[in-house]
Design an enzyme around this catalytic site. Structure first.
Site, PDB file in Angstrom:
ATOM      1  N   ASP A 196       0.869  -1.174   0.000  1.00 20.38           N
ATOM      2  CA  ASP A 196       0.000   0.000   0.000  1.00 20.38           C
ATOM      3  C   ASP A 196       0.907   1.225   0.000  1.00 20.38           C
ATOM      4  OD1 ASP A 196      -1.629   2.144   0.663  1.00 20.38           O
ATOM      5  OD2 ASP A 196      -2.847   0.980   2.077  1.00 20.38           O
ATOM      6  N   ILE A 197       0.831   2.021  -1.054  1.00 21.41           N
ATOM      7  CA  ILE A 197       1.774   3.148  -1.180  1.00 21.41           C
ATOM      8  C   ILE A 197       1.520   4.259  -0.166  1.00 21.41           C
ATOM      9  CG2 ILE A 197       2.335   2.719  -3.615  1.00 21.41           C
ATOM     10  CD1 ILE A 197       0.480   5.295  -4.126  1.00 21.41           C
ATOM     11  N   ASN A 254       1.823   5.244 -10.615  1.00 20.40           N
ATOM     12  CA  ASN A 254       0.554   5.202 -11.342  1.00 20.40           C
ATOM     13  C   ASN A 254      -0.646   4.996 -10.425  1.00 20.40           C
ATOM     14  OD1 ASN A 254      -1.279   4.340 -13.789  1.00 20.40           O
ATOM     15  ND2 ASN A 254      -1.287   2.603 -12.360  1.00 20.40           N
ATOM     16  N   TYR A 307      -9.641  15.241  -6.350  1.00 13.63           N
ATOM     17  CA  TYR A 307      -8.789  14.553  -7.344  1.00 13.63           C
ATOM     18  C   TYR A 307      -7.917  15.561  -8.110  1.00 13.63           C
ATOM     19  CZ  TYR A 307      -7.790  11.431 -11.335  1.00 13.63           C
ATOM     20  OH  TYR A 307      -7.187  10.677 -12.319  1.00 13.63           O
ATOM     21  N   LYS A 329      -3.830  15.800  -8.157  1.00 20.79           N
ATOM     22  CA  LYS A 329      -3.035  15.657  -9.386  1.00 20.79           C
ATOM     23  C   LYS A 329      -2.243  16.933  -9.695  1.00 20.79           C
ATOM     24  CE  LYS A 329      -4.225  11.381 -10.456  1.00 20.79           C
ATOM     25  NZ  LYS A 329      -3.237  10.291 -10.377  1.00 20.79           N
TER      26      LYS A 329
HETATM   27  N1  LIG Z   1      -8.703   5.887 -16.456  1.00 22.08           N
HETATM   28  C1  LIG Z   1      -8.655   7.169 -16.739  1.00 22.08           C
HETATM   29  O1  LIG Z   1      -9.459   7.699 -17.531  1.00 22.08           O
HETATM   30  C2  LIG Z   1      -7.601   8.050 -16.109  1.00 22.08           C
HETATM   31  C3  LIG Z   1      -7.518   9.382 -16.562  1.00 22.08           C
HETATM   32  C4  LIG Z   1      -6.556  10.214 -16.022  1.00 22.08           C
HETATM   33  C5  LIG Z   1      -5.693   9.728 -15.065  1.00 22.08           C
HETATM   34  N2  LIG Z   1      -5.786   8.438 -14.623  1.00 22.08           N
HETATM   35  C6  LIG Z   1      -4.845   8.008 -13.598  1.00 22.08           C
HETATM   36  O2  LIG Z   1      -4.170   6.848 -14.034  1.00 22.08           O
HETATM   37  C7  LIG Z   1      -3.858   6.021 -12.925  1.00 22.08           C
HETATM   38  C8  LIG Z   1      -4.391   4.614 -13.148  1.00 22.08           C
HETATM   39  O3  LIG Z   1      -5.790   4.694 -13.378  1.00 22.08           O
HETATM   40  P1  LIG Z   1      -6.676   3.434 -13.822  1.00 22.08           P
HETATM   41  O4  LIG Z   1      -7.805   3.981 -14.583  1.00 22.08           O
HETATM   42  O5  LIG Z   1      -5.804   2.399 -14.423  1.00 22.08           O
HETATM   43  O6  LIG Z   1      -7.202   2.972 -12.387  1.00 22.08           O
HETATM   44  P2  LIG Z   1      -7.683   1.526 -11.862  1.00 22.08           P
HETATM   45  O7  LIG Z   1      -8.625   1.791 -10.741  1.00 22.08           O
HETATM   46  O8  LIG Z   1      -8.145   0.693 -13.015  1.00 22.08           O
HETATM   47  O9  LIG Z   1      -6.335   0.902 -11.292  1.00 22.08           O
HETATM   48  C9  LIG Z   1      -5.648   1.537 -10.221  1.00 22.08           C
HETATM   49  C10 LIG Z   1      -4.822   0.514  -9.465  1.00 22.08           C
HETATM   50  O10 LIG Z   1      -4.181   1.188  -8.363  1.00 22.08           O
HETATM   51  C11 LIG Z   1      -4.249   0.354  -7.219  1.00 22.08           C
HETATM   52  N3  LIG Z   1      -4.154   1.130  -5.984  1.00 22.08           N
HETATM   53  C12 LIG Z   1      -5.072   2.000  -5.503  1.00 22.08           C
HETATM   54  N4  LIG Z   1      -4.666   2.481  -4.315  1.00 22.08           N
HETATM   55  C13 LIG Z   1      -3.467   1.907  -4.050  1.00 22.08           C
HETATM   56  C14 LIG Z   1      -2.554   2.000  -2.970  1.00 22.08           C
HETATM   57  N5  LIG Z   1      -2.815   2.775  -1.913  1.00 22.08           N
HETATM   58  N6  LIG Z   1      -1.409   1.270  -3.012  1.00 22.08           N
HETATM   59  C15 LIG Z   1      -1.147   0.461  -4.075  1.00 22.08           C
HETATM   60  N7  LIG Z   1      -1.973   0.336  -5.127  1.00 22.08           N
HETATM   61  C16 LIG Z   1      -3.128   1.052  -5.106  1.00 22.08           C
HETATM   62  C17 LIG Z   1      -5.603  -0.342  -7.343  1.00 22.08           C
HETATM   63  O11 LIG Z   1      -5.654  -1.529  -6.543  1.00 22.08           O
HETATM   64  C18 LIG Z   1      -5.688  -0.611  -8.849  1.00 22.08           C
HETATM   65  O12 LIG Z   1      -5.152  -1.890  -9.177  1.00 22.08           O
HETATM   66  C19 LIG Z   1      -4.450   6.712 -11.695  1.00 22.08           C
HETATM   67  O13 LIG Z   1      -3.457   7.475 -11.055  1.00 22.08           O
HETATM   68  C20 LIG Z   1      -5.516   7.606 -12.296  1.00 22.08           C
HETATM   69  O14 LIG Z   1      -5.777   8.731 -11.481  1.00 22.08           O
HETATM   70  C21 LIG Z   1      -6.738   7.580 -15.130  1.00 22.08           C
END
Ligand SMILES: NC(=O)c1ccc[n+]([C@@H]2O[C@H](COP(=O)([O-])OP(=O)(O)OC[C@H]3O[C@@H](n4cnc5c(N)ncnc54)[C@H](O)[C@@H]3O)[C@@H](O)[C@H]2O)c1
Length: 246
Positions: A59-60, A86, A150, A154
């Site tokens: 857990d980060i 990420n 959020y 960011k």
């Molecule tokens: N999907 C989008 O449209 C989008 C757009 C802009 C930015 N992002 C960013 O991209 C990144 C990934 O997004 P995604 O859509 O793949 O999300 P997702 O929810 O599909 O995957 C995120 C992963 O992070 C893990 N995670 C969450 N909290 C954690 C913690 N405390 N320690 C370790 N792992 C943890 C989760 O278990 C999950 O496997 C995020 O930072 C998100 O904010 C996503």
């Protein structure tokens, strides 16, 4: 110990993080794929000549867990060449309805967790005199209704990146942000269908991006040929960051 470069990718169980881990492995990195969730065993085996993907549950938000992660990487590989921060979450609501818990939860993962990871990465990379860090922010840092927590988290990631580029440049370490727009992942699949459709309609491309689109940008910034690029924010958003597309 293998001679492959070593990368750590957080939030690698699914979505964008998983695509990044697979892409970096295909580019020859041995990848430590970090997530707080257990990872399914169905990770496709990488192409011949590709690096290995090893999972590490952490857990980060937890300072000691992050320190243990880097200790494990150093014991196992003796160095860390790339770190991709990420892992991130959303807890959307208009501010008058948002709870303090929802504000804090998002700041804790997206900003504090990324900062903890960057601090350990900086300690290792400064010592070894090389490395690359890519922090995943979001186009939403420019502003999005319903995302005061959020977007603020960011925006903090973008500022953190810029400061670390200044602090670590003399040690041979590049630090950049990738800011995705609307990407098709479990996170966006959790949105109400009409909300998702309105977001797609607001895209200049009228499409969502794929996790692999973000992975390509990360791989570009971690390539040894692009290490003079540092402190930058690269948008992978189908043009949404340009502004009003109406
Ligand atoms: N999907 C989008 O449209 C989008 C757009 C802009 C930015 N992002 C960013 O991209 C990144 C990934 O997004 P995604 O859509 O793949 O999300 P997702 O929810 O599909 O995957 C995120 C992963 O992070 C893990 N995670 C969450 N909290 C954690 C913690 N405390 N320690 C370790 N792992 C943890 C989760 O278990 C999950 O496997 C995020 O930072 C998100 O904010 C996503």
């Amino acid at each position: 110990m293998s001679n492959s470069p070593i990368a750590i990718v957080t939030g690698a169980a699914k979505g964008i993080g998983r695509a990044i881990a697979e892409r970096l492995a295909n580019d020859g990195f041995d990848v430590l794929a970090v997530d707080m969730e257990p990872v399914s065993e169905d990770l496709p085996s990488a192409a011949p000549g590709a690096g290995k993907i090893l999972f590490h549950r952490a857990d980060i938000r937890d300072e000691q867990a992050v320190q243990a992660l880097f200790r494990t990487a150093m014991e196992r590989h003796g160095r860390v060449d790339a770190v991709v921060n990420n892992a991130g979450i959303i807890r959307d609501n208009m501010i008058h309805r948002m709870t303090l818990e929802d504000f804090q939860a998002v700041i804790d993962v997206n900003l504090k967790g990324t900062w903890l990871m960057c601090r350990e990465a900086a300690r290792v990379m400064k010592e070894q005199g090389s490395g690359g860090i890519v922090n995943i922010a979001s186009r939403a840092w420019l502003g999005n209704r319903g995302q005061s927590n959020y977007a603020a988290s960011k925006a903090g990631v973008v500022a953190l990146t810029r400061v670390l580029a200044l602090e670590l440049g003399r040690h041979g370490v590049s630090v950049n942000t990738v800011a995705p727009g609307l990407i098709d992942t479990p996170l966006t699949r959790g949105l109400e269908p009409h909300v998702l459709q309105s977001l797609i309609d607001a895209q200049p491309t009228r499409t969502m991006g794929k996790p692999e689109d973000v992975a390509h940008a990360v791989a570009f910034l971690l390539n040894k040929d692009t290490r003079f690029i540092t402190g930058q924010t690269l948008y992978v958003d189908g043009g949404k960051s340009i502004g009003a597309g109406i």
